[in-house]
Design a protein around this motif. Structure first.
Motif, mmCIF file in Angstrom:
data_model
loop_
_atom_site.group_PDB
_atom_site.id
_atom_site.type_symbol
_atom_site.label_atom_id
_atom_site.label_comp_id
_atom_site.label_asym_id
_atom_site.label_seq_id
_atom_site.Cartn_x
_atom_site.Cartn_y
_atom_site.Cartn_z
ATOM 1 N N ASN A 82 0.932 -1.297 0.051
ATOM 2 C CA ASN A 82 0.069 0.033 -0.047
ATOM 3 C C ASN A 82 0.989 1.341 -0.077
ATOM 4 O OD1 ASN A 82 -2.643 0.793 -0.337
ATOM 5 N ND2 ASN A 82 -3.081 0.781 1.811
ATOM 6 N N VAL A 85 -0.504 4.694 -1.157
ATOM 7 C CA VAL A 85 -1.490 5.662 -0.295
ATOM 8 C C VAL A 85 -0.380 6.136 0.931
ATOM 9 C CG1 VAL A 85 -3.280 5.300 1.162
ATOM 10 C CG2 VAL A 85 -3.249 3.948 -0.699
ATOM 11 N N ILE A 86 0.491 5.289 1.335
ATOM 12 C CA ILE A 86 1.304 5.986 2.132
ATOM 13 C C ILE A 86 1.999 7.452 1.846
ATOM 14 C CG2 ILE A 86 3.760 5.426 3.109
ATOM 15 C CD1 ILE A 86 2.986 2.612 3.481
ATOM 16 N N ALA A 89 -0.574 10.082 1.858
ATOM 17 C CA ALA A 89 -0.735 10.630 2.907
ATOM 18 C C ALA A 89 0.501 11.682 3.390
ATOM 19 C CB ALA A 89 -0.745 9.519 4.039
ATOM 20 N N ALA A 121 3.619 8.263 8.139
ATOM 21 C CA ALA A 121 2.547 7.550 7.091
ATOM 22 C C ALA A 121 3.025 5.998 7.012
ATOM 23 C CB ALA A 121 2.483 8.167 5.845
ATOM 24 N N ALA A 125 0.832 2.839 8.466
ATOM 25 C CA ALA A 125 0.482 1.779 7.590
ATOM 26 C C ALA A 125 1.090 0.234 8.041
ATOM 27 C CB ALA A 125 0.926 2.134 6.336
ATOM 28 N N TYR A 332 -3.382 8.663 6.557
ATOM 29 C CA TYR A 332 -3.231 7.129 5.858
ATOM 30 C C TYR A 332 -4.269 6.611 6.336
ATOM 31 C CZ TYR A 332 -2.194 2.574 5.164
ATOM 32 O OH TYR A 332 -2.034 1.090 4.534
ATOM 33 N N ASP A 336 -6.979 4.921 3.634
ATOM 34 C CA ASP A 336 -6.995 3.529 3.589
ATOM 35 C C ASP A 336 -8.348 3.145 3.589
ATOM 36 O OD1 ASP A 336 -5.596 1.180 3.113
ATOM 37 O OD2 ASP A 336 -6.008 0.664 5.434
#
Length: 339
Positions: A82, A85-86, A89, A121, A125, A332, A336
């Motif tokens: 992921n 997305v990290i 963020a 982030a 995560a 995050y 998410d």
């Protein structure tokens, strides 16, 4: 009709956000390169911004060592899940912090904001174990020690320069140092681009690797040429717009700047940023130039420095890493859920 996968859409958003961060970084940090030369009237604001923009661009295209450090030393992008997305963020956190501090005219650190955002982030995560502590600590050490070194170097350089011109007529030295400030501001602009723009290159490359869009059999990080060019252009464009609130703070609110002190501060900070860039370590150009100004001011007359404002800036420096880290972790969690 062309259909894009969710990962491609997120990657496009990440690249847009990263280049926006780079633009804001250039906008936010223009003061680092030109505030003293504008304050002493060595350069007009328009000429100073033009010089800063061009040399930021050239500096950004010159090195990649810092980009590789950002892309691989905080966490291993080859092992993260992921990752897109990290990065999204982290960038959201850094941009929000930059805009908040810009609005209040506080010269906080874009570098601290980005690095704090990435670390926060990643922890949000995958937990603290996912952080490469050795690499992260080396980056934080560079961020901490570079302004201390800049303060000391600024203190020493102004003493040496003052001794060299002690017997020269005041008006003659003023005129000479205004000319020298053109060179010192130019070097500072180049060094700023060489260090700061690489951070965006590193974060985009981090996203490409962690998102599965880049691979490496050796585990080595390579910065794509399109990433280098786009980050350099975004930084230069941001610089061209300037951050006048922060220029006002850097150029006169910390201390009254004369041509000799402006030249000494610029020379000190450009030297420190260049050295750390050659060591492949990110530094905060804001911290380095502010510390150089403080060192120069303290060497001349302790009371000439407005330590109250300096203390306010220092508090912002201290809270930036944890604040952006927490903000990025929260971003995050939200992203998410929805992405």
């Amino acid at each position: 009709m062309l259909s894009l996968s969710p990962d491609i859409i997120i990657l496009i958003l990440v690249v847009i956000m990263a280049l926006s961060f780079d633009f804001i970084n250039g906008f936010h940090d223009t003061a680092n390169a030109i505030a003293t030369s504008v304050s002493t009237r060595a350069l007009s604001p328009r000429t100073a911004i033009l010089i800063a923009s061009v040399l930021n661009l050239i500096g950004a295209l010159t090195y990649t060592g810092v980009a590789k450090t950002i892309g691989g030393s905080i966490a291993d992008p080859f092992k993260l899940e992921n990752g897109l997305v990290i990065v999204l963020a982290a960038l959201t956190s850094a941009i929000l912090w930059n805009l908040i501090t810009w609005w209040f005219g506080i010269p906080s650190s874009s570098s601290h904001a980005l690095i704090g955002g990435v670390a926060g982030a990643v922890v949000g995560a995958a937990g603290f174990d996912s952080i490469n502590m050795a690499g992260f600590i080396s980056i934080v050490q560079a961020l901490i020690f570079s302004p201390i070194v800049a303060f000391v170097v600024g203190f020493v350089i102004i003493k040496l320069v003052s001794a060299l011109v002690a017997n020269m007529p005041y008006h003659r030295t003023n005129r000479g140092f205004r000319l020298l400030q053109v060179l010192s501001a130019s070097w500072q602009s180049f060094s700023h681009g060489a260090n700061d723009a690489q951070k965006t290159m590193g974060i985009i490359t981090f996203a490409l690797i962690s998102g599965g869009f880049m691979t490496s059999e050796t585990g080595e990080i390579t910065i794509p040429i399109w990433v280098k060019i786009s980050a350099a252009i975004a930084m230069a464009l941001g610089t061209s717009f300037g951050g006048w609130r922060i220029i006002k703070t850097m150029g006169g609110k910390i201390m009254k700047i004369k041509p000799i002190s402006g030249f000494s501060a610029d020379l000190s900070s450009a030297l420190i940023i260049t050295i750390f860039t050659m060591l492949k370590l990110p530094v905060s150009t804001t911290h380095v130039i502010t510390s150089s100004i403080l060192g120069v001011g303290a060497s001349q007359k302790f009371s000439a420095v407005k330590w109250g404002l300096a203390g306010r800036i220092l508090v912002t420096w201290v809270i930036t890493l944890p604040a952006t880290g927490l903000l990025a972790a929260a971003c995050y969690v939200v992203f998410d859920v929805f992405l």
